[in-house]
Design an enzyme around this catalytic site. Structure first.
Site: not given
Ligand code: ATP
Ligand code: MG
Length: 564
Positions: A37, A263, A273
Site C-alpha cells: 500500500e 511477519r 508504517k
Molecule cells: P505495516 O503493518 O508495517 O504498515 P502493511 O502490512 O500494512 O505493513 P503493506 O504495504 O500492506 O504493509 O504490505 C505489503 C506486503 O508486505 C504485504 O503482503 C504484507 O503482508 C507484507 N509485509 C508487511 N510487513 C511485513 C513484515 N513485517 N514481514 C513480512 N512481510 C510483511
Molecule cells: Mg497494510
C-alpha cells in the site's frame, strides 16, 4: 540471488509450490505478487516479503507482479509510489512490465460488486458506522441482521449506482456482502465492500466517490492478474474464508490460493508504517531514509548492501509461527558482505595531533597500503606520511590502565603501514588540562615491510593515523539503535518512551586519508579498526559526510558461540 536448496530444506511455501508445479495445478504456472500500500516507505519486513515473492517466482521460472494496493485515497501519495519502486529495484528485483495498480481495476471491481448484488449476495446498508459496529456482535456473541439486509435487488442496484454517482454524503450508505451475521468468523459477518468517501485519489483523481475495501479489491486483483500463490502475512489468516468466499461467488478469470506466513519482527525495531510515519512527522528522525530507520531507504543510506539484506531474508527463512529475530543477525549479514567488498582506508574520528620531532620537516613518504586483504584484485594504494599526523584520541592514555597496550608516555606503537613511534612528551591546554598534542620520535629502521630482520622490533599494538597536511576534513555520523529496549512499547508503555535519546552522534571534525577525495555518495569503505562507513548524500565538494554502517565488532558471532 538466492537459489532453492535441496528438497529437504524447502520451506513450507516452496513445498506447496513445488507440489502444485508437479501436479500441474495452474498448468504448472507460478505467479506471485508483491502488493504494497503506497502509504509509507518500505521497511525490512517488506524486504522479507519481496525476497519471498520475487524469489519464488525466480526459482520456479514464474513471474512476480508489483501491485500497488491503492484503495485508500486518504493516506496514499505518489512520493511513496516512486520510493517503493526504487527500493524494490535496489534490492535487485525486477517486475518487467508487470506494474499494476488496484485503482486500475476500479471499473471492474464495481462490475463485480454489481454481480454480487444481482445474485442477492450484496446489499446497500444504511446503518451508521456506529450502528454497524453495534450490530456486528463480538467474539462471543453473534451479530444481528441489519434492517436493510433484505432490500430488493432492484433497490440495491439503484442505491449502489447512486452511491457511485455521488448522490449521498460520506457514510450515508455502504455496500456489504450478504454472508452470515452469526458466523464465528467476524470477517464473514457481512463485510463492507464499498464505502462513500469524497477524497482525491493520487491516480484516479476525483473520478470516484466510492472506494472498495481491501479484502474485496485484493482478492479480485489477484484473480484478474492470474496470481497462483497469494502470499501474505499471518494477520490475514482469518480473512482467508472471505478471500475464498469471493472466489466461490464471483465469475473470476482465475483461482489464486492465499497462503500466510509469519511477519518479520526484529529486536530494537518498530516496523509498522503508521509508527514510522510518526517518527518522521514528529521529527524524531531526519526523514524516511534516515540511516536509523528500519526502512530499505534508511538501510541503503546507512551503507547496507542489497546482497546483505537478501542474505538476511534468506537466513531468517519463512515459517508459519511468529518469532522475533535478533537485529544483530542483520548487522552480521552486513558485516559479512562488506568485509568482502569494502576497500580499507584510514580515518581518524576524534583526532589527536602528533608531531614526530625527528622526522624532517617538509618530507613526505608514500607508503603502500592494501585495499582489501579479502580481495587481492582490489590492489594497493599509496598513503602519504609526514612529520605531523593525527591519531585517534582513544589510542593514547596519559595514565594507561592495565592491558592498555597502545600509546602512552614512554611507550611505543606501530603506525599501520608505517614506522614505530615513541611518545616522549605531552602538550596540554593550560586552561583545561586537556591533552592537545603528543611529541614523538620515530625509529627510521622500522618502516613496515622494509625492516631488516635483525631490526624487527615487537610492539604490542598497531594504530591507524592520517597525515595532517594531506588529510581531508569529514563529518562522521555515528548511529546507535533507535530504541533502548528489545521490544519497544512492550508492557503497555508508550513506544516513544523507549526511544534512545543518543541514537545519533555527529563527529564534525574527522580526518580521512586523501584517497577519498573523490568519494561519491553510497560508496562504502572500511575505516580500519573502526567499522564500515558509507558516503552520505549530504557530501559536497570539500565536505565529506560519512554514515557509520556497522562497527567491526560482531555480536552475532558471540551469540552463536555462546549458544552453540
Ligand atoms: P505495516 O503493518 O508495517 O504498515 P502493511 O502490512 O500494512 O505493513 P503493506 O504495504 O500492506 O504493509 O504490505 C505489503 C506486503 O508486505 C504485504 O503482503 C504484507 O503482508 C507484507 N509485509 C508487511 N510487513 C511485513 C513484515 N513485517 N514481514 C513480512 N512481510 C510483511
Ligand atoms: Mg497494510
Amino acid at each position: 540471488m538466492s537459489t532453492s536448496g535441496t528438497v529437504e530444506s524447502l520451506d513450507f511455501i516452496r513445498t506447496i509450490v513445488t507440489e502444485d508445479v508437479r501436479t500441474n495445478k495452474h498448468q504448472g504456472r507460478v505467479a506471485t505478487r508483491f502488493p504494497p500500500e503506497p502509504n509509507g516507505y518500505l521497511h525490512i519486513g517488506h524486504a522479507k516479503s519481496i525476497c519471498l515473492n520475487f524469489g519464488v517466482a525466480l526459482e520456479f521460472s514464474g513471474t512476480c507482479n508489483l501491485r500497488f494496493d491503492d484503495t485508500n485515497p486518504t493516506k496514499e501519495d505518489v512520493e511513496y509510489v516512486d520510493a517503493i519502486q526504487e527500493d524494490v529495484r535496489w534490492l535487485g528485483f525486477d517486475w518487467d512490465d508487470r506494474l499494476y495498480y488496484a485503482s486500475d481495476y476500479f471499473g471492474r471491481l464495481y462490475d463485480y460488486a454489481v454481480e454480487l448484488i444481482k445474485a442477492g449476495k450484496a446489499y446497500v446498508d444504511s446503518l451508521s458506522a456506529d450502528e454497524i459496529r453495534e450490530y456486528r456482535g463480538t467474539l462471543t456473541e453473534p451479530g444481528r441482521n441489519s434492517p436493510y439486509r433484505d432490500r430488493s435487488v432492484e433497490e440495491n442496484l439503484d442505491l449502489f449506482a447512486r452511491m457511485k454517482a455521488g448522490e449521498f454524503e460520506d457514510g450515508a450508505h455502504v455496500l456489504r456482502a450478504r454472508i452470515d451475521m452469526a458466523s464465528p468468523n467476524i470477517n464473514l459477518r457481512d463485510p463492507t465492500l464499498y464505502r462513500i468517501r469524497r477524497a482525491h485519489h493520487h491516480r484516479t483523481g476525483d473520478a470516484w466517490v466510492i472506494y472498495p475495501m481491501y479484502d474485496f479489491a485484493h482478492t479480485i486483483s489477484d484473480a484478474i492478474e492470474g496470481i497462483t500463490h497469494s502470499l501474505c502475512t499471518l494477520e490475514f489468516e482469518d480473512h482467508r474464508p472471505l478471500y475464498e468466499w469471493f472466489l466461490d461467488n464471483l465469475t473470476l478469470p482465475s483461482r489464486p490460493r492465499q497462503i500466510e506466513f509469519a511477519r518479520l519482527n526484529l529486536t530494537y525495531t518498530l516496523m509498522s508504517k503508521r509508527r514510522l510515519l510518526r517518527l518522521v512527522e514528529d521529527g524524531h528522525v531526519r526523514g524516511w531514509d534516515d540511516p536509523r530507520m528500519p526502512t530499505i531507504a534508511g538501510f541503503r543510506r546507512r551503507g547496507f548492501t542489497p546482497a546483505a539484506i537478501r542474505d538476511f531474508c534468506e537466513r531468517v527463512g519463512v515459517a508459519k509461527k511468529e518469532s522475533i529475530i535478533d537485529v544483530a543477525l542483520l548487522e552480521h549479514c552486513a558485516r559479512e558482505d562488506l568485509n568482502k567488498t569494502s576497500p580499507r582506508v584510514m580515518a581518524v574520528l576524534k583526532p589527536l595531533r602528533v608531531v614526530i620531532d625527528n622526522y624532517p620537516e617538509g618530507q613526505v613518504e608514500e607508503t603502500e597500503a592494501i585495499n582489501n586483504p579479502e580481495d587481492a584484485s582490489a590492489g594497493t594504494r599509496m598513503v602519504p606520511f609526514s612529520r605531523v599526523i593525527y591519531i585517534e584520541q582513544e589510542d593514547f592514555r596519559e595514565d594507561p590502565p592495565k592491558k592498555f597496550f597502545r600509546l602512552a608516555p614512554g611507550r611505543e606503537v606501530r603506525l599501520r603501514y608505517g614506522y614505530i613511534i615513541k611518545c616522549n612528551s605531552v602538550v596540554k591546554d593550560p586552561a583545561t588540562g586537556e591533552v592537545t598534542e603528543l611529541r614523538c620520535t620515530y625509529d627510521p629502521t622500522t618502516r613496515s615491510g622494509h625492516e631488516a630482520p635483525q631490526d624487527r622490533k615487537r610492539v604490542q599494538a598497531t594504530i591507524h593515523w592520517v597525515s595532517a597536511a594531506h588529510a581531508l576534513d569529514a563529518e562522521v555520523r555515528v548511529y546507535d539503535r533507535l530504541f533502548l529496549v528489545e521490544r519497544p512499547g512492550e508492557d503497555g508503555r508508550e513506544w516513544t518512551e523507549d526511544m534512545n535519546p543518543r541514537s545519533l552522534e555527529i563527529l564534525p571534525a574527522c580526518k580521512v586519508e586523501p584517497s577519498l577525495a573523490s568519494a561519491m555518495p553510497e560508496q562504502r569503505v572500511q575505516f580500519e579498526r573502526l567499522g564500515y562507513f558509507a558516503v552520505d548524500r549530504d557530501t559536497q565538494p570539500g565536505r565529506l559526510v560519512f554514515n557509520r554502517t556497522v562497527t567491526l565488532r560482531d555480536q552475532w558471532a558471540k551469540i552463536e558461540k555462546s549458544s552453540g
